[in-house]
Design an enzyme around this catalytic site. Structure first.
Site, PDB file in Angstrom:
ATOM      1  N   ARG A 172       0.822  -1.213   0.000  1.00 29.27           N
ATOM      2  CA  ARG A 172       0.000   0.000   0.000  1.00 29.27           C
ATOM      3  C   ARG A 172       0.856   1.264   0.000  1.00 29.27           C
ATOM      4  O   ARG A 172       0.555   2.234  -0.699  1.00 29.27           O
ATOM      5  CB  ARG A 172      -0.917   0.004   1.217  1.00 29.27           C
ATOM      6  CG  ARG A 172      -2.003  -1.058   1.188  1.00 29.27           C
ATOM      7  CD  ARG A 172      -2.810  -1.056   2.477  1.00 29.27           C
ATOM      8  NE  ARG A 172      -3.504   0.196   2.648  1.00 29.27           N
ATOM      9  CZ  ARG A 172      -4.768   0.415   2.280  1.00 29.27           C
ATOM     10  NH1 ARG A 172      -5.469  -0.561   1.727  1.00 29.27           N
ATOM     11  NH2 ARG A 172      -5.346   1.580   2.460  1.00 29.27           N
ATOM     12  N   TYR A 205      -0.933  -1.100  -4.295  1.00 29.60           N
ATOM     13  CA  TYR A 205      -1.712  -2.331  -4.284  1.00 29.60           C
ATOM     14  C   TYR A 205      -2.846  -2.214  -3.258  1.00 29.60           C
ATOM     15  O   TYR A 205      -2.610  -1.837  -2.114  1.00 29.60           O
ATOM     16  CB  TYR A 205      -0.817  -3.526  -3.964  1.00 29.60           C
ATOM     17  CG  TYR A 205       0.190  -3.816  -5.045  1.00 29.60           C
ATOM     18  CD1 TYR A 205      -0.157  -4.597  -6.146  1.00 29.60           C
ATOM     19  CD2 TYR A 205       1.490  -3.320  -4.970  1.00 29.60           C
ATOM     20  CE1 TYR A 205       0.764  -4.870  -7.154  1.00 29.60           C
ATOM     21  CE2 TYR A 205       2.414  -3.585  -5.969  1.00 29.60           C
ATOM     22  CZ  TYR A 205       2.047  -4.357  -7.053  1.00 29.60           C
ATOM     23  OH  TYR A 205       2.959  -4.613  -8.047  1.00 29.60           O
ATOM     24  N   PRO A 206      -4.084  -2.552  -3.644  1.00 28.82           N
ATOM     25  CA  PRO A 206      -5.235  -2.382  -2.755  1.00 28.82           C
ATOM     26  C   PRO A 206      -5.324  -3.514  -1.730  1.00 28.82           C
ATOM     27  O   PRO A 206      -6.286  -4.295  -1.701  1.00 28.82           O
ATOM     28  CB  PRO A 206      -6.422  -2.398  -3.724  1.00 28.82           C
ATOM     29  CG  PRO A 206      -5.972  -3.298  -4.832  1.00 28.82           C
ATOM     30  CD  PRO A 206      -4.494  -3.034  -4.982  1.00 28.82           C
ATOM     31  N   LYS A 207      -4.345  -3.590  -0.849  1.00 30.97           N
ATOM     32  CA  LYS A 207      -4.203  -4.736   0.043  1.00 30.97           C
ATOM     33  C   LYS A 207      -4.837  -4.471   1.406  1.00 30.97           C
ATOM     34  O   LYS A 207      -4.678  -3.392   1.978  1.00 30.97           O
ATOM     35  CB  LYS A 207      -2.719  -5.068   0.234  1.00 30.97           C
ATOM     36  CG  LYS A 207      -2.009  -5.457  -1.053  1.00 30.97           C
ATOM     37  CD  LYS A 207      -0.585  -5.912  -0.789  1.00 30.97           C
ATOM     38  CE  LYS A 207       0.084  -6.369  -2.084  1.00 30.97           C
ATOM     39  NZ  LYS A 207       1.379  -6.995  -1.858  1.00 30.97           N
ATOM     40  N   VAL A 208      -5.538  -5.485   1.909  1.00 30.03           N
ATOM     41  CA  VAL A 208      -6.033  -5.512   3.279  1.00 30.03           C
ATOM     42  C   VAL A 208      -5.795  -6.918   3.813  1.00 30.03           C
ATOM     43  O   VAL A 208      -5.507  -7.854   3.059  1.00 30.03           O
ATOM     44  CB  VAL A 208      -7.532  -5.147   3.376  1.00 30.03           C
ATOM     45  CG1 VAL A 208      -7.777  -3.731   2.884  1.00 30.03           C
ATOM     46  CG2 VAL A 208      -8.380  -6.130   2.577  1.00 30.03           C
TER      47      VAL A 208
END
Length: 248
Positions: free
Chosen positions: A108, A113-116
């Site tokens: 992120r 990157y749309p990371k969770v």
């Protein structure tokens, strides 16, 4: 700590950064990819302009990172949407769920990157390759593929891995307004494909308010692949600035 020492730190906390300042090298990165057709209206609701939707295709992926410098082993899952931009075909990374905090934070902060955090898994169950994705205690996706039914050409597999990737980088300012709001692009160029297979596949997505993969429903399975690689990620580059672009 002197000012010049502070400047050498790329992230917080200052004395124990959230991730190592390294370029990660992935050894035996394993992919389960399932490309499926979905509702075009659902795609239009989540894909940002100026990206264009040519076909309503989504790639669900589970990636098992067996050895990564700086982060250690972890697993990742999510959705990538096929798009076009400025005459080039690529993918828009819509959602990514990981079971490793340093990799999530680095993806992120350093890139976009749309990371969770989530609970993805990739494993073999008798003669089936299984990919699952959980959020908290709830299952949000289950993918199955016949284990190594047919070989896939290494060049075709490489083309799947190295498709241009677009992401939205959004960083708020201290007052909550956008400080950075850009469309960025990256492309994997340093990759060795070790093996690749294809076969029959199925994908189930389950409704969840904070992991809404099922908002892009599965209407038809188009293709599936199981690929093993060594690679490193390339840096991202901005290609569109939303704060500078004119509004209609």
């Amino acid at each position: 700590m002197r000012i010049e020492d502070v400047r050498r730190h790329a992230t917080t906390p200052l004395t124990r950064p959230a991730f190592a300042p390294v370029t990660p090298w992935f050894t035996d990165r394993e992919y389960l990819n399932i490309v499926y057709r979905t509702d075009p209206d659902a795609l239009r609701a989540v894909v940002p302009e100026p990206l264009q939707i040519e076909e309503p295709l989504v790639r669900f992926e589970i990636m098992k990172m067996n050895d990564v410098t700086g982060y250690g082993p972890y697993t990742e899952g999510g959705q990538a949407i096929q798009v076009g931009f400025d005459g080039e075909r690529g993918e828009y990374l819509h959602a990514m769920y990981l079971d490793n905090f340093p990799a999530t934070a680095a993806g992120r902060e350093v890139s976009a990157y749309p990371k969770v955090l989530g609970s993805p898994k990739l494993y073999v169950d008798e003669d089936v390759l299984v990919g699952t994705l959980g959020y908290g205690t709830q299952r949000v996706a289950t993918a199955t593929m016949g284990y190594k039914h047919e070989t896939l050409g290494l060049c075709e597999a490489r083309d799947q891995i190295t498709v241009p990737t677009f992401m939205l980088k959004a960083v708020p300012d201290y007052d909550g307004t956008p400080r950075v709001l850009e469309l960025v692009r990256t492309e994997i160029t340093d990759v060795v494909v070790k093996s690749a297979f294809t076969g029959p596949a199925r994908l189930q997505l389950f409704q969840h308010v904070l992991a809404p993969l099922a908002d892009l429903p599965v209407l038809e399975i188009v293709s599936a692949s199981h690929i093993l690689t060594d690679l490193t990620l390339a840096p991202v580059k901005p290609v569109f600035d939303y704060l500078q672009a004119g509004t209609r």
